[in-house]
Design an enzyme around this catalytic site. Structure first.
Site, PDB file in Angstrom:
ATOM      1  N   HIS A 180       0.794  -1.205  -0.053  1.00 44.87           N
ATOM      2  CA  HIS A 180      -0.037   0.074   0.019  1.00 44.87           C
ATOM      3  C   HIS A 180       0.963   1.112  -0.043  1.00 44.87           C
ATOM      4  O   HIS A 180       0.376   2.068  -0.662  1.00 44.87           O
ATOM      5  CB  HIS A 180      -0.890   0.090   1.235  1.00 44.87           C
ATOM      6  CG  HIS A 180      -2.213  -1.039   1.195  1.00 44.87           C
ATOM      7  ND1 HIS A 180      -2.736  -1.300   2.166  1.00 44.87           N
ATOM      8  CD2 HIS A 180      -2.312  -2.045   0.254  1.00 44.87           C
ATOM      9  CE1 HIS A 180      -3.816  -2.291   1.917  1.00 44.87           C
ATOM     10  NE2 HIS A 180      -3.206  -2.747   0.484  1.00 44.87           N
TER      11      HIS A 180
ATOM     12  N   HIS B 128      -9.390  -1.611  -5.593  1.00 43.16           N
ATOM     13  CA  HIS B 128      -8.172  -2.090  -4.600  1.00 43.16           C
ATOM     14  C   HIS B 128      -7.287  -3.079  -5.144  1.00 43.16           C
ATOM     15  O   HIS B 128      -6.033  -3.027  -4.721  1.00 43.16           O
ATOM     16  CB  HIS B 128      -8.818  -2.520  -3.008  1.00 43.16           C
ATOM     17  CG  HIS B 128      -7.639  -2.833  -2.199  1.00 43.16           C
ATOM     18  ND1 HIS B 128      -7.256  -1.817  -1.433  1.00 43.16           N
ATOM     19  CD2 HIS B 128      -7.088  -4.080  -1.691  1.00 43.16           C
ATOM     20  CE1 HIS B 128      -6.233  -2.091  -0.818  1.00 43.16           C
ATOM     21  NE2 HIS B 128      -6.129  -3.542  -0.862  1.00 43.16           N
TER      22      HIS B 128
ATOM     23  N   ASP C  49      -3.162  -2.669  -5.371  1.00 46.78           N
ATOM     24  CA  ASP C  49      -2.327  -3.688  -5.096  1.00 46.78           C
ATOM     25  C   ASP C  49      -1.236  -4.077  -6.293  1.00 46.78           C
ATOM     26  O   ASP C  49      -0.024  -4.416  -6.208  1.00 46.78           O
ATOM     27  CB  ASP C  49      -3.006  -4.930  -4.738  1.00 46.78           C
ATOM     28  CG  ASP C  49      -3.529  -4.947  -3.211  1.00 46.78           C
ATOM     29  OD1 ASP C  49      -3.055  -4.372  -2.472  1.00 46.78           O
ATOM     30  OD2 ASP C  49      -4.388  -6.022  -3.031  1.00 46.78           O
TER      31      ASP C  49
ATOM     32  N   HIS D  64      -1.275 -10.862  -4.724  1.00 51.41           N
ATOM     33  CA  HIS D  64      -0.160 -10.736  -4.593  1.00 51.41           C
ATOM     34  C   HIS D  64       0.851 -11.798  -5.308  1.00 51.41           C
ATOM     35  O   HIS D  64       2.021 -11.491  -5.828  1.00 51.41           O
ATOM     36  CB  HIS D  64       0.509 -10.387  -3.199  1.00 51.41           C
ATOM     37  CG  HIS D  64      -0.414  -9.588  -2.535  1.00 51.41           C
ATOM     38  ND1 HIS D  64      -0.402  -8.011  -2.828  1.00 51.41           N
ATOM     39  CD2 HIS D  64      -1.130  -9.463  -1.524  1.00 51.41           C
ATOM     40  CE1 HIS D  64      -1.255  -7.479  -2.294  1.00 51.41           C
ATOM     41  NE2 HIS D  64      -1.793  -8.463  -1.134  1.00 51.41           N
TER      42      HIS D  64
END
Length: 318
Positions: free
Chosen positions: A82, A240, A244, A267
């Site tokens: 973030h 969001h 990421d 991720h």
């Protein structure tokens, strides 16, 4: 996207919060760094001297629930994505990030607090030309039902993200971002991390999400959104995931010139695609901006992007 000089922060700025997984209080300070330094995490609060780790793909040691950076002695900082998204999204090239705990603070689950800290610190231009990694050919990775691809693209960096959750409240969403500081601030920086109630027990049993709350996460059950204040965007979950992506791909070490597409990603996928790109020296090249537009570059023709870029050299990815 402007091809110009490298940037860093004018001063330091500090934010405090808790780690979403550890639940522990933590303080983070962003500050200036030298030309070509990139993003450097400094883990303080350890016995003995502080330890540094470069925010590059080779420093990633885990991607299960967050992006974790470390060295040969083990993990140093978790949930790095973030703050990295805020720095890359706002056009910062070089910065130090001091953290006195095992995680970057989750704040409200988005990058908004880190963008505010960057605004407080201020951004200044440095004397060296900005460098980029330009994607030259498609690189693809499939992990089960997840798919990710980096491909050539003119005009900067584009993220194309599609999510598809079995939870009917989240469902299928997509978002496309052509990255610029203005669009990152307006469209992406306030999008919060999210999850489902039925995942909480599993995360707790694994030692994760100990600091999660309605103040820092968007939470759904099988029928509705549980946060009383509602969503910030109707497609906040997809946004969001874009956040990421920007943070995870900041681990390239330089801004990317290319398009990244992810389907049902996270991720682990983001890191796998970036690693695949950097492992293939024929898939990318490093370009250096030519802010003064020297004539020999203007005559180079196809060797430039928008008439303003010239080849430099490959990054050290060893």
């Amino acid at each position: 996207m402007k091809f110009s000089r490298q940037t860093t922060l004018r001063a330091q700025a500090t934010v405090t919060g808790v780690g979403v997984h550890s639940g522990l209080p933590v303080s983070l300070t962003i500050g200036p760094a030298s030309i070509d330094a990139g993003f450097i995490f400094v883990r303080t609060g350890l016995d003995g001297s502080d330890r540094e780790v470069r925010a590059v793909a080779e420093s990633v040691i885990a991607t299960e629930f967050a992006t974790v950076l470390g060295d040969r002695n083990g993990p140093l900082v978790s949930t790095a994505e973030h703050v990295l998204a805020a720095l890359r999204g706002m056009g910062v090239d070089n910065a130090t990030i001091e953290v006195d705990g095992p995680e970057v603070p989750i704040m409200d689950g988005s990058s908004a607090a880190f963008v505010a800290a960057i605004d407080q610190a201020g951004i200044i231009t440095q004397s060296a030309a900005r460098r980029f990694i330009q994607v030259l050919k498609p690189v693809q990775v499939s992990l089960g039902e997840s798919f990710g691809e980096l491909r050539p693209h003119t005009g900067g960096f584009r993220a194309e993200v599609e999510i598809d959750f079995a939870n009917p409240v989240i469902g299928r969403q997509s978002y496309v971002l052509d990255l610029s500081p203005e669009r990152f601030r307006r469209e992406i920086s306030r999008a919060r991390t999210f999850g489902c109630m039925n995942d909480v027990a599993r995360l707790w049993s694994a030692g994760f999400a100990l600091g999660a709350s309605f103040e820092n996460s968007v939470v759904f059950d099988e029928e509705r959104l549980l946060n009383a204040e509602g969503l910030r965007y109707s497609d906040e979950c997809a946004r969001h995931k874009v956040l990421d992506v920007v943070g995870d791909l900041a681990l390239a070490g330089l801004p990317l010139l290319g398009a990244y597409r992810s389907v049902r990603g996270g991720h682990k996928l983001n890191h796998a695609v970036l690693t695949a790109l950097l492992a293939d020296r024929t898939a990318y090249r490093v370009l250096e901006s030519d802010a003064v537009r020297r004539p020999r570059y203007a005559e180079a023709g196809s060797g430039m992007v928008g008439g303003m870029i010239a080849p430099a050299y490959s990054p050290d990815v060893s």
